[in-house]
Design a protein around this motif. Structure first.
Motif, PDB file in Angstrom:
ATOM      1  N   SER A 179       0.846  -1.191   0.000  1.00  0.00           N
ATOM      2  CA  SER A 179       0.000   0.000   0.000  1.00  0.00           C
ATOM      3  C   SER A 179       0.884   1.244   0.000  1.00  0.00           C
ATOM      4  O   SER A 179       1.933   1.283   0.635  1.00  0.00           O
ATOM      5  N   LEU A 180       0.444   2.274  -0.704  1.00  0.00           N
ATOM      6  CA  LEU A 180       1.258   3.456  -0.917  1.00  0.00           C
ATOM      7  C   LEU A 180       1.050   4.488   0.180  1.00  0.00           C
ATOM      8  O   LEU A 180       0.059   4.457   0.918  1.00  0.00           O
ATOM      9  N   ILE A 236       0.318   8.302   0.197  1.00  0.00           N
ATOM     10  CA  ILE A 236      -0.158   9.282  -0.766  1.00  0.00           C
ATOM     11  C   ILE A 236       0.419  10.652  -0.424  1.00  0.00           C
ATOM     12  O   ILE A 236       0.467  11.052   0.741  1.00  0.00           O
ATOM     13  N   SER A 265       3.519  11.824  -0.608  1.00  0.00           N
ATOM     14  CA  SER A 265       4.737  11.763   0.206  1.00  0.00           C
ATOM     15  C   SER A 265       5.643  12.949  -0.091  1.00  0.00           C
ATOM     16  O   SER A 265       5.772  13.395  -1.232  1.00  0.00           O
ATOM     17  N   ASN A 324       4.977  14.302  -3.921  1.00  0.00           N
ATOM     18  CA  ASN A 324       4.119  13.246  -4.472  1.00  0.00           C
ATOM     19  C   ASN A 324       4.950  12.098  -5.051  1.00  0.00           C
ATOM     20  O   ASN A 324       4.899  11.775  -6.230  1.00  0.00           O
ATOM     21  N   THR A 353       0.447  10.392   3.626  1.00  0.00           N
ATOM     22  CA  THR A 353      -0.893  10.005   4.049  1.00  0.00           C
ATOM     23  C   THR A 353      -1.085   8.519   3.808  1.00  0.00           C
ATOM     24  O   THR A 353      -0.820   8.028   2.699  1.00  0.00           O
ATOM     25  N   GLU A 407      -2.718   5.265   2.820  1.00  0.00           N
ATOM     26  CA  GLU A 407      -3.738   5.031   1.796  1.00  0.00           C
ATOM     27  C   GLU A 407      -4.989   4.390   2.370  1.00  0.00           C
ATOM     28  O   GLU A 407      -6.109   4.722   1.980  1.00  0.00           O
ATOM     29  N   SER A 408      -4.837   3.491   3.331  1.00  0.00           N
ATOM     30  CA  SER A 408      -5.989   2.737   3.841  1.00  0.00           C
ATOM     31  C   SER A 408      -6.814   3.514   4.854  1.00  0.00           C
ATOM     32  O   SER A 408      -8.024   3.317   4.955  1.00  0.00           O
ATOM     33  N   SER A 438      -6.273   7.153   5.483  1.00  0.00           N
ATOM     34  CA  SER A 438      -6.229   8.594   5.195  1.00  0.00           C
ATOM     35  C   SER A 438      -5.664   9.403   6.353  1.00  0.00           C
ATOM     36  O   SER A 438      -5.910  10.607   6.459  1.00  0.00           O
TER      37      SER A 438
END
Length: 391
Positions: free
Chosen positions: A219-220, A222, A224, A259, A300, A302-303, A305
């Motif tokens: 999972s990323l 977001i 960054s 990003n 942030t 990803e799962s 927020s």
């Protein structure tokens, strides 16, 4: 023959003894004196801040109880679980005393020898133990049916309502604190790892300080963003000594520092130019410097927020001059990309200038060679040509 054997045996014993004492001395020095020679760090390798607040006024300490929610969330698990257990046991026992007092005042206890037609406030409360059990059943809504409130006295009805409401508040606060503690993005930050060392080498024709960072989850993060702070002691022109003075360090990747597409390990770098605090350092003087490089990664989750921050630090002993990181990403025959974390912090020695100033002086010299050199002793004198031919 026996004497020669004895001499060989004595020599062997002496060599083994000397070797044993050397190892023992090395262990003692490392064990008891090695830590004292380590540099003080503000941020540990795993991101914890090494700072202590002293002489805090009592009024300032009271502010922590005003913001009780944040205080409870910041507590360690052992203290949090102690408060969790104490809150429930304390409330059960407190209301158990109140239920016992109601039964005592209404003379419902067996020692008062109530008449057969006597209606108690609470059925089957015979002592403090049964009052505690009724308090527990009421607050956690077990409802065994053996003990129950009657409509005989309004005090018991009011106490039942009050305990039910307060029990909901206690349950909501403590369960919410446990859930918030578990789901904090701080735990997500544990799956972001930095390389053990930072390296300095050439990249794109420029001298750069490089650090490798990896995301261990698929999972990323977001949005960054990565940046750094150089902490060092400086003396101002007015003579003021500033401890932990902060200098901004810009880190970028080839696509920029905003990003980041953080799906595979990235090598971030800081260009050592004229504006960099590393510009006047060299390979011989780096280890003598007194600084701490703190690197931050904000993003942030990803799962959930939720925003999280990952940080680590590097001291001069952890900055390797003249090295680069070994390759870590490869492509398999099946067409998949494979990340080998065995080489994550592995470094390879490469040819590197001794200092940033040397690299820039070398570039300036090459540029001057292409332009040519001016000879200040060369004087151009003009010669007037005369025509000796007469018409």
């Amino acid at each position: 023959m026996n004497a020669s054997r004895w001499n060989v045996f004595e020599t062997l014993i002496r060599v083994l003894t000397e070797s044993m004492f050397k190892r023992l001395r090395k262990w003692v020095v490392t064990r008891f004196f090695g830590h004292s020679r380590q540099r003080a760090r503000l941020v540990s390798k795993d991101g914890r801040c090494n700072i202590e607040f002293g002489n805090v006024e009592a009024q300032s300490r009271f502010i922590f109880f005003v913001d009780i929610w944040t205080t409870v969330l910041d507590l360690k698990w052992r203290y949090k679980m102690t408060i969790f257990i104490t809150a429930f046991l304390g409330s059960w026992f407190f209301f158990g005393l109140l239920w016992y007092a109601v039964a005592y005042i209404h003379k419902d206890l067996p020692e008062f020898h109530p008449s057969p037609n006597h209606t108690p406030c609470v059925e089957n409360i015979n002592g403090l133990t049964s009052a505690f059990l009724f308090s527990l059943e009421t607050q956690v809504t077990i409802g065994y049916g053996f003990r129950c409130v009657t409509e005989q006295c309004a005090t018991a009805i009011f106490l039942l309502i009050f305990q039910s409401i307060l029990g909901v508040v206690v349950n909501s606060f403590m369960c919410g604190a446990i859930l918030a503690k578990i789901s904090r993005p701080k735990k997500r930050a544990k799956t972001i790892t930095f390389s053990k060392n930072a390296v300095i080498s050439k990249r794109g024709g420029k001298l750069c300080l490089l650090i490798r960072v990896a995301n261990l989850r698929k999972s990323l993060l977001i949005g960054s963003h990565i940046y750094g702070k150089l902490l060092k002691t400086t003396v101002t022109p007015e003579g003021e000594t500033i401890i932990l003075d902060q200098i901004n360090i810009n880190f970028v990747v080839d696509a920029g520092n905003e990003n980041l597409f953080f799906i595979s390990p990235l090598t971030i770098y800081h260009v050592i130019d004229h504006n960099s605090p590393f510009f006047h350092m060299a390979v011989e003087t780096l280890i003598q410097q007194d600084f701490e490089l703190v690197v931050f990664l904000d993003g942030t989750v990803e799962s959930t927020s939720a925003t999280c921050q990952v940080r680590t630090s590097y001291v001069p002993e952890e900055v390797l001059w003249g090295y680069r990181f070994a390759p870590i990403v490869s492509k398999t025959k099946e067409g998949k990309y494979r990340v080998d974390f065995h080489n994550f912090s592995k470094t390879v020695e490469v040819e590197t200038p001794h200092c940033a100033m040397c690299l820039y002086n070398e570039k300036d010299a090459r540029a001057r060679m292409k332009r040519g050199y001016d000879n200040p002793n060369f004087i151009l004198s003009e010669v007037n040509e005369t025509d000796d031919t007469k018409m």
